[in-house]
Motif scaffolding. Structure first.
Motif, PDB file in Angstrom:
ATOM      1  N   THR A  71       0.845  -1.192   0.000  1.00 22.93           N
ATOM      2  CA  THR A  71       0.000   0.000   0.000  1.00 22.93           C
ATOM      3  C   THR A  71       0.881   1.242   0.000  1.00 22.93           C
ATOM      4  O   THR A  71       1.849   1.326   0.749  1.00 22.93           O
ATOM      5  CB  THR A  71      -0.910   0.004   1.247  1.00 22.93           C
ATOM      6  OG1 THR A  71      -1.701  -1.178   1.241  1.00 22.93           O
ATOM      7  CG2 THR A  71      -1.827   1.222   1.263  1.00 22.93           C
ATOM      8  N   GLU A  73       0.165   5.456   0.063  1.00 22.81           N
ATOM      9  CA  GLU A  73      -0.807   6.559   0.158  1.00 22.81           C
ATOM     10  C   GLU A  73      -2.248   6.053   0.133  1.00 22.81           C
ATOM     11  O   GLU A  73      -3.116   6.653  -0.501  1.00 22.81           O
ATOM     12  CB  GLU A  73      -0.593   7.567  -0.970  1.00 22.81           C
ATOM     13  CG  GLU A  73       0.541   8.536  -0.743  1.00 22.81           C
ATOM     14  CD  GLU A  73       0.280   9.516   0.392  1.00 22.81           C
ATOM     15  OE1 GLU A  73      -0.809  10.110   0.466  1.00 22.81           O
ATOM     16  OE2 GLU A  73       1.197   9.702   1.215  1.00 22.81           O
ATOM     17  N   GLY A  74      -2.496   4.936   0.786  1.00 27.10           N
ATOM     18  CA  GLY A  74      -3.844   4.390   0.860  1.00 27.10           C
ATOM     19  C   GLY A  74      -4.283   3.618  -0.374  1.00 27.10           C
ATOM     20  O   GLY A  74      -5.402   3.119  -0.433  1.00 27.10           O
ATOM     21  N   ARG A  76      -3.928   0.355  -2.652  1.00 28.20           N
ATOM     22  CA  ARG A  76      -3.479  -1.023  -2.492  1.00 28.20           C
ATOM     23  C   ARG A  76      -3.095  -1.602  -3.858  1.00 28.20           C
ATOM     24  O   ARG A  76      -3.923  -1.651  -4.773  1.00 28.20           O
ATOM     25  CB  ARG A  76      -4.563  -1.846  -1.832  1.00 28.20           C
ATOM     26  CG  ARG A  76      -4.873  -1.286  -0.426  1.00 28.20           C
ATOM     27  CD  ARG A  76      -6.228  -1.655   0.049  1.00 28.20           C
ATOM     28  NE  ARG A  76      -7.237  -1.176  -0.929  1.00 28.20           N
ATOM     29  CZ  ARG A  76      -8.524  -1.307  -0.771  1.00 28.20           C
ATOM     30  NH1 ARG A  76      -9.015  -1.880   0.282  1.00 28.20           N
ATOM     31  NH2 ARG A  76      -9.373  -0.855  -1.682  1.00 28.20           N
ATOM     32  N   ASP A 138      -3.746  10.142  -0.361  1.00 30.61           N
ATOM     33  CA  ASP A 138      -4.969   9.824   0.391  1.00 30.61           C
ATOM     34  C   ASP A 138      -5.944   8.926  -0.374  1.00 30.61           C
ATOM     35  O   ASP A 138      -7.142   9.190  -0.434  1.00 30.61           O
ATOM     36  CB  ASP A 138      -5.694  11.105   0.809  1.00 30.61           C
ATOM     37  CG  ASP A 138      -4.870  11.938   1.773  1.00 30.61           C
ATOM     38  OD1 ASP A 138      -4.109  11.344   2.567  1.00 30.61           O
ATOM     39  OD2 ASP A 138      -4.979  13.174   1.723  1.00 30.61           O
ATOM     40  N   GLY A 139      -5.428   7.875  -0.990  1.00 34.87           N
ATOM     41  CA  GLY A 139      -6.285   6.918  -1.681  1.00 34.87           C
ATOM     42  C   GLY A 139      -6.699   7.313  -3.083  1.00 34.87           C
ATOM     43  O   GLY A 139      -7.427   6.586  -3.748  1.00 34.87           O
TER      44      GLY A 139
END
Length: 153
Positions: A71, A73-74, A76, A138-139
């Protein structure tokens, strides 16, 4: 925000254009067919790195994994050389990175980005010489295909 450099199929050649892109990268992902430990050393020296072995990586690469899940920065990731080796169950995976074909591919399937950065090593099969840059935070991520101009090899 992290800057991620995604490459594959260098086949013993780390072009100057690729080396220049290592400097601003926070993370390096290599999807196999590296062919020399010197390239692994260079990528690892650049910082956080995720590297798998390809079908052309022989005895010297015995310690490199066949696949990795990680993972950043969020986001996967599942990393493997050949997409035939991707498991059917991708729950919990946002991005699948693979190589092998030397052909850039970027497509979404069932909410998962399938990404082949192509080959940025020796030119083979009359393919473009490509890699990929990704900005991740942040994903969320943004992908950019990078085409490397070439003459001959």
């Amino acid at each position: 925000m992290k800057h991620i450099l995604i490459l594959s199929d260098t086949h013993g050649l780390l072009r100057e254009e690729v080396k220049a892109l290592l400097a601003p990268a926070d993370v390096v992902i290599h999807a196999g067919d590296i062919n020399t430990p010197a390239i692994v050393d260079t990528l690892r020296a650049a910082g956080e790195s995720y590297i798998v072995r390809g079908n052309n990586d022989k005895d010297w690469a015995a310690d490199l994994p066949h696949s990795l899940t990680f993972t950043v920065e969020g986001i996967r990731f599942f990393l493997v050389h050949n997409k035939k080796d991707v498991p059917k169950d991708l729950s919990g995976v946002d991005v699948v990175v693979f190589g092998h074909s030397h052909k850039y591919e970027e497509r979404e399937e069932n909410g998962v980005l399938w990404l082949n950065p192509g080959s940025c090593g020796r030119r083979r099969f009359h393919q473009e010489i490509t890699l990929c840059r990704m900005e991740a935070e942040d994903g969320h991520f943004k992908v950019e295909k990078c085409l490397i101009p070439h003459e001959g090899a």
